[in-house]
Design an enzyme around this catalytic site. Sequence first.
Site, mmCIF file in Angstrom:
data_model
loop_
_atom_site.group_PDB
_atom_site.id
_atom_site.type_symbol
_atom_site.label_atom_id
_atom_site.label_comp_id
_atom_site.label_asym_id
_atom_site.label_seq_id
_atom_site.Cartn_x
_atom_site.Cartn_y
_atom_site.Cartn_z
ATOM 1 N N HIS A 116 -1.380 0.361 -9.795
ATOM 2 C CA HIS A 116 -2.016 -0.613 -8.846
ATOM 3 C C HIS A 116 -2.659 -1.606 -9.629
ATOM 4 C CE1 HIS A 116 -4.389 -0.790 -4.819
ATOM 5 N NE2 HIS A 116 -4.147 -2.126 -5.175
ATOM 6 N N ARG B 188 1.140 -1.174 0.026
ATOM 7 C CA ARG B 188 -0.099 -0.115 -0.082
ATOM 8 C C ARG B 188 0.681 1.332 0.064
ATOM 9 N NH1 ARG B 188 -3.715 -2.613 -1.525
ATOM 10 N NH2 ARG B 188 -5.584 -2.921 -0.544
HETATM 11 P P1 NDP Z 1 -1.768 -11.207 5.004
HETATM 12 O O1 NDP Z 1 -2.804 -10.769 5.900
HETATM 13 O O2 NDP Z 1 -1.966 -12.652 4.546
HETATM 14 O O3 NDP Z 1 -0.471 -10.925 5.401
HETATM 15 C C1 NDP Z 1 0.051 -9.885 5.913
HETATM 16 C C2 NDP Z 1 1.626 -10.067 6.709
HETATM 17 O O4 NDP Z 1 1.973 -8.774 7.087
HETATM 18 C C3 NDP Z 1 1.643 -11.139 7.691
HETATM 19 O O5 NDP Z 1 2.684 -11.608 7.524
HETATM 20 C C4 NDP Z 1 1.442 -10.238 8.780
HETATM 21 O O6 NDP Z 1 2.185 -10.884 10.136
HETATM 22 C C5 NDP Z 1 2.321 -9.019 8.618
HETATM 23 N N1 NDP Z 1 2.274 -8.180 9.369
HETATM 24 C C6 NDP Z 1 0.898 -7.295 9.531
HETATM 25 N N2 NDP Z 1 1.269 -6.171 10.442
HETATM 26 C C7 NDP Z 1 2.309 -6.237 10.831
HETATM 27 C C8 NDP Z 1 2.990 -5.593 11.834
HETATM 28 N N3 NDP Z 1 2.293 -4.680 12.647
HETATM 29 N N4 NDP Z 1 4.167 -6.004 12.154
HETATM 30 C C9 NDP Z 1 4.868 -6.972 11.357
HETATM 31 N N5 NDP Z 1 3.984 -7.827 10.491
HETATM 32 C C10 NDP Z 1 2.833 -7.265 10.172
HETATM 33 O O7 NDP Z 1 -2.114 -10.402 3.708
HETATM 34 P P2 NDP Z 1 -1.658 -10.726 2.021
HETATM 35 O O8 NDP Z 1 -0.294 -11.199 2.059
HETATM 36 O O9 NDP Z 1 -2.987 -11.559 1.753
HETATM 37 O O10 NDP Z 1 -1.834 -9.134 1.619
HETATM 38 C C11 NDP Z 1 -0.932 -8.351 1.970
HETATM 39 C C12 NDP Z 1 -1.319 -6.720 1.395
HETATM 40 O O11 NDP Z 1 -1.053 -6.753 0.017
HETATM 41 C C13 NDP Z 1 -2.804 -6.516 1.452
HETATM 42 O O12 NDP Z 1 -3.140 -5.840 2.789
HETATM 43 C C14 NDP Z 1 -3.018 -5.458 0.303
HETATM 44 O O13 NDP Z 1 -2.522 -4.012 0.877
HETATM 45 C C15 NDP Z 1 -1.804 -5.968 -0.765
HETATM 46 N N6 NDP Z 1 -2.281 -6.263 -1.990
HETATM 47 C C16 NDP Z 1 -1.931 -5.519 -3.147
HETATM 48 C C17 NDP Z 1 -2.612 -5.598 -4.362
HETATM 49 C C18 NDP Z 1 -1.966 -4.878 -5.678
HETATM 50 O O14 NDP Z 1 -2.547 -5.198 -6.465
HETATM 51 N N7 NDP Z 1 -1.135 -4.083 -5.384
HETATM 52 C C19 NDP Z 1 -3.317 -7.036 -4.244
HETATM 53 C C20 NDP Z 1 -3.476 -7.669 -3.323
HETATM 54 C C21 NDP Z 1 -2.968 -7.175 -2.149
HETATM 55 P P3 NDP Z 1 1.493 -12.386 10.603
HETATM 56 O O15 NDP Z 1 1.852 -13.279 9.522
HETATM 57 O O16 NDP Z 1 2.329 -12.486 11.996
HETATM 58 O O17 NDP Z 1 -0.033 -11.958 10.978
HETATM 59 C C1 OXD Z 2 -6.312 -5.753 -2.843
HETATM 60 C C2 OXD Z 2 -5.963 -4.804 -3.971
HETATM 61 O O1 OXD Z 2 -5.985 -5.302 -1.742
HETATM 62 O O2 OXD Z 2 -6.234 -5.157 -4.936
HETATM 63 O O3 OXD Z 2 -6.734 -6.766 -3.457
HETATM 64 O O4 OXD Z 2 -5.166 -4.004 -3.689
#
Ligand code: NDP
Ligand code: OXD
Length: 311
Positions: A274, A226
């Site tokens: 994006h 993000r």
């Molecule tokens: P998940 O919830 O599966 O993974 C998030 C990861 O971030 C986990 O490992 C989590 O830790 C870690 N995390 C969250 N908060 C913290 C923190 N405060 N400190 C340390 N680690 C933290 O999410 P996804 O992998 O499914 O997606 C990740 C992001 O990708 C989405 O939130 C979105 O913003 C972005 N995205 C972007 C897209 C694009 O087209 N650009 C498309 C899809 C998603 P833990 O495992 O310990 O919980």
């Molecule tokens: C998502 C994205 O969060 O597209 O799925 O950014």
Amino acid sequence: MKILYISKYDPTPWQRKIEKILPEADFLLWPDEAPDNLGEIDYVLTWKPEPGVLALFPNLKAIFNMGAGVDALLQDKSLPQNVPIVRLVDPLLTSGMVEYVVHWVLHFHRQFHIYGAMQKKREWKEFPPPFTAKRAIGFLGIGELGYASAQALQNLGFKNIAGWSRNKKQLPGIESFSGLGELETFLNRTEILITLLPLTNETEKIINAKTISLLPTGACIINPGRGGLVNDDDLIAALKGGKIASAALDVFSPEPLDEQSPYWEMENVFVTPHIASLTVAGSAASVTAEMIKKIEAGGEPENTVDLSSGY
Ligand code: NDP
Ligand code: OXD
């Protein structure tokens, strides 16, 4: 059963797939097809609804977010607190992100950012990259998308991969760092950094002058997470000063990226709008319909959001 669709995206592929898997369901479009009694709505499928809308349905069994990131949804102060919010975990969303991450890791690992700049100056010189197995890759956030991308890189021969998360992980072949106490060590060892964190109060502007200073000079950053994860002034300064060699940025705050943003013109920055991974409606609708089936059969929804942690 009534399912309400609240999104500006074309509902047709969602409707087609959901009606096929759940023939008994009424698939309705907001606002035109909403019933007079909004208490009849069982499920909402939505992406970036107007704030306040989701509070109108008193009997929801679940809210389905049509993407992985829930930061926009959680901005709504009147969001119902006792309705499960299911975020999208879908094989095609994952494979799209894997392609994006693998593309840019290979680009930076093989130093195409350097050759790109050299071409403009008609320069002919070799820069052999470090061995693939040794290249230090680091995932800030190693959840669904981060881990799938890390596995794809492992299959290409990358063996020096680390992940930073909130909770300690045991993932085969991946060094696990967790919490703020281990962030510095994680950053110190990372040459190619991928940010796949959700945007929360804790992760906002986590890429800033301080954290950038902890990376090795010449590190590269890939951000499909993000835009709000980054302090742009700090990153731009680091890209101009050479601390960060190059960055691939897919997400920005705000979006679309401002026409005046320096990122557009910087030779060592690659901007995409994006698109790292776009929700593929047919596939996402299948996942959603199967989850509704499970809930209707008395099962628990999966991939629900923990409102206290914000993801
Ligand atoms: P998940 O919830 O599966 O993974 C998030 C990861 O971030 C986990 O490992 C989590 O830790 C870690 N995390 C969250 N908060 C913290 C923190 N405060 N400190 C340390 N680690 C933290 O999410 P996804 O992998 O499914 O997606 C990740 C992001 O990708 C989405 O939130 C979105 O913003 C972005 N995205 C972007 C897209 C694009 O087209 N650009 C498309 C899809 C998603 P833990 O495992 O310990 O919980
Ligand atoms: C998502 C994205 O969060 O597209 O799925 O950014």
